[in-house]
Design a protein around this motif. Structure first.
Motif, PDB file in Angstrom:
ATOM      1  N   UNK A  85      71.594  13.994  27.363  1.00  0.00           N
ATOM      2  CA  UNK A  85      72.756  14.069  28.259  1.00  0.00           C
ATOM      3  C   UNK A  85      74.043  13.952  27.461  1.00  0.00           C
ATOM      4  N   UNK A  86      74.082  13.019  26.515  1.00  0.00           N
ATOM      5  CA  UNK A  86      75.280  12.852  25.687  1.00  0.00           C
ATOM      6  C   UNK A  86      75.523  14.088  24.837  1.00  0.00           C
ATOM      7  N   UNK A  87      74.457  14.695  24.327  1.00  0.00           N
ATOM      8  CA  UNK A  87      74.609  15.929  23.548  1.00  0.00           C
ATOM      9  C   UNK A  87      75.262  17.015  24.394  1.00  0.00           C
ATOM     10  N   UNK A  88      74.897  17.095  25.683  1.00  0.00           N
ATOM     11  CA  UNK A  88      75.513  18.068  26.566  1.00  0.00           C
ATOM     12  C   UNK A  88      76.990  17.795  26.777  1.00  0.00           C
ATOM     13  N   UNK A  89      77.331  16.523  26.978  1.00  0.00           N
ATOM     14  CA  UNK A  89      78.736  16.155  27.144  1.00  0.00           C
ATOM     15  C   UNK A  89      79.532  16.443  25.876  1.00  0.00           C
ATOM     16  N   UNK A  90      78.927  16.124  24.720  1.00  0.00           N
ATOM     17  CA  UNK A  90      79.603  16.370  23.447  1.00  0.00           C
ATOM     18  C   UNK A  90      79.818  17.865  23.225  1.00  0.00           C
ATOM     19  N   UNK A  91      78.822  18.676  23.594  1.00  0.00           N
ATOM     20  CA  UNK A  91      78.950  20.121  23.422  1.00  0.00           C
ATOM     21  C   UNK A  91      80.088  20.660  24.276  1.00  0.00           C
ATOM     22  N   UNK A  92      80.173  20.180  25.510  1.00  0.00           N
ATOM     23  CA  UNK A  92      81.268  20.611  26.382  1.00  0.00           C
ATOM     24  C   UNK A  92      82.616  20.244  25.777  1.00  0.00           C
ATOM     25  N   UNK A  93      82.698  19.045  25.176  1.00  0.00           N
ATOM     26  CA  UNK A  93      83.938  18.603  24.545  1.00  0.00           C
ATOM     27  C   UNK A  93      84.259  19.449  23.324  1.00  0.00           C
ATOM     28  N   UNK A  94      83.232  19.789  22.538  1.00  0.00           N
ATOM     29  CA  UNK A  94      83.442  20.611  21.347  1.00  0.00           C
ATOM     30  C   UNK A  94      83.944  22.002  21.726  1.00  0.00           C
ATOM     31  N   UNK A  95      83.344  22.599  22.755  1.00  0.00           N
ATOM     32  CA  UNK A  95      83.787  23.919  23.207  1.00  0.00           C
ATOM     33  C   UNK A  95      85.235  23.862  23.673  1.00  0.00           C
ATOM     34  N   UNK A  96      85.576  22.803  24.394  1.00  0.00           N
ATOM     35  CA  UNK A  96      86.947  22.638  24.882  1.00  0.00           C
ATOM     36  C   UNK A  96      87.920  22.475  23.717  1.00  0.00           C
ATOM     37  N   UNK A  97      87.568  21.619  22.748  1.00  0.00           N
ATOM     38  CA  UNK A  97      88.422  21.406  21.587  1.00  0.00           C
ATOM     39  C   UNK A  97      88.561  22.684  20.755  1.00  0.00           C
ATOM     40  N   UNK A  98      87.462  23.420  20.633  1.00  0.00           N
ATOM     41  CA  UNK A  98      87.521  24.669  19.881  1.00  0.00           C
ATOM     42  C   UNK A  98      88.477  25.653  20.533  1.00  0.00           C
ATOM     43  N   UNK A  99      88.465  25.682  21.865  1.00  0.00           N
ATOM     44  CA  UNK A  99      89.389  26.547  22.578  1.00  0.00           C
ATOM     45  C   UNK A  99      90.835  26.170  22.311  1.00  0.00           C
ATOM     46  N   UNK A 100      91.113  24.872  22.258  1.00  0.00           N
ATOM     47  CA  UNK A 100      92.474  24.408  21.970  1.00  0.00           C
ATOM     48  C   UNK A 100      92.898  24.778  20.550  1.00  0.00           C
ATOM     49  N   UNK A 166      78.660  19.454  13.033  1.00  0.00           N
ATOM     50  CA  UNK A 166      79.791  19.331  13.959  1.00  0.00           C
ATOM     51  C   UNK A 166      81.062  19.110  13.145  1.00  0.00           C
ATOM     52  N   UNK A 167      82.103  19.815  13.535  1.00  0.00           N
ATOM     53  CA  UNK A 167      83.317  19.830  12.716  1.00  0.00           C
ATOM     54  C   UNK A 167      83.938  18.451  12.533  1.00  0.00           C
ATOM     55  N   UNK A 168      83.813  17.572  13.543  1.00  0.00           N
ATOM     56  CA  UNK A 168      84.492  16.278  13.452  1.00  0.00           C
ATOM     57  C   UNK A 168      83.834  15.339  12.432  1.00  0.00           C
ATOM     58  N   UNK A 169      82.660  15.731  11.922  1.00  0.00           N
ATOM     59  CA  UNK A 169      82.029  14.942  10.867  1.00  0.00           C
ATOM     60  C   UNK A 169      82.502  15.365   9.474  1.00  0.00           C
ATOM     61  N   UNK A 170      83.184  16.480   9.413  1.00  0.00           N
ATOM     62  CA  UNK A 170      83.665  17.019   8.143  1.00  0.00           C
ATOM     63  C   UNK A 170      85.119  16.589   7.945  1.00  0.00           C
ATOM     64  N   UNK A 171      85.357  15.718   6.989  1.00  0.00           N
ATOM     65  CA  UNK A 171      86.711  15.207   6.747  1.00  0.00           C
ATOM     66  C   UNK A 171      87.684  16.312   6.356  1.00  0.00           C
ATOM     67  N   UNK A 172      87.162  17.451   5.929  1.00  0.00           N
ATOM     68  CA  UNK A 172      88.033  18.576   5.580  1.00  0.00           C
ATOM     69  C   UNK A 172      88.589  19.272   6.813  1.00  0.00           C
TER      70      UNK A 172
END
Length: 215
Positions: A85-100, A166-172
């Motif tokens: 369930x958390x993976x689904x929520x995180x994916x939705x957040x990642x898609x939203x952030x990617x759009x921004x 996931x991009x947020x794990x990459x400090x770059x």
């Protein structure tokens, strides 16, 4: 057919759907060159859904043979459902952030199934499925063990191969360590929140009744 039997078959159907979605996601990723074969299993979503497939199969067989889930199964379901369930929520957040950020993310049907359809089904099954007793609050801290171990291994592996799932794990790709730390803390808080919600729901509405008819 009893409700418990129907529920058992629905668990097996969910396991089969998850397996098909996993295979399609691998094939789609390889054909679109969005992932390398050696990186497929690095995703928390993939790992947790593999665990879900195995558990749903076992749980389906148990539901077909027994009127109630054993205590260990309730605990295992709470753990794995918290992760998926958390993976689904995180994916939705990642898609939203990617759009921004103006980053395009293609979402095949298998991603929709793994991140949204199955998590929604699992919540409904957890809430209404017959044969489940209340889960223990001790589940909540144990839910955090897996993402912490996965995160530590992922950071170690990413530093070696130069790739992170996931991009947020990459400090770059983030503004600095502060953003990385805050994002990770938020992710762990979501894991704990989802686990707490599942435990609370199970205690408010256990679906096994005592001999006198009380839940």
């Amino acid at each position: 057919m009893t409700a418990r039997t129907a529920f058992g078959w629905s668990r097996l159907a969910a396991a089969a759907l998850c397996l098909v979605a996993l295979v399609h996601r691998l094939a789609w990723g390889l054909s679109s060159q969005t992932i390398a074969g050696e990186n497929f299993l690095a995703y928390l979503t993939i790992q947790s859904n593999i665990a879900f497939t195995v558990l749903a199969t076992i749980a389906g067989v148990i539901a077909l043979r027994h009127d109630e889930d054993p205590p260990w199964l309730t605990t295992a379901r709470a753990l794995i459902l918290s992760w998926t369930i958390t993976a689904g929520l995180a994916f939705a957040l990642i898609v939203w952030q990617a759009g921004l950020r103006g980053i395009r993310i293609d979402v095949p049907w298998s991603d929709v199934v793994l991140h949204f359809v199955l998590p929604i089904w699992t919540i409904l099954a957890w809430l209404f499925g017959p044969g489940r007793r209340a889960a223990s609050w001790r589940v909540v801290p144990f839910v955090l063990v897996y993402p912490l171990v996965w995160g530590g291994f992922t950071m170690w592996r990413g530093a070696i191969v130069g790739w992170f799932p996931y991009y947020f794990l990459d400090l770059r790709q983030v503004s600095g360590f502060a953003e990385f730390a805050v994002t990770c803390a938020i992710a762990l808080a979501i894991f704990a929140g989802v686990a707490s919600g599942l435990v609370l729901l199970s205690r408010i509405r256990p679906t096994v009744r005592d001999a006198d008819g009380r839940p």
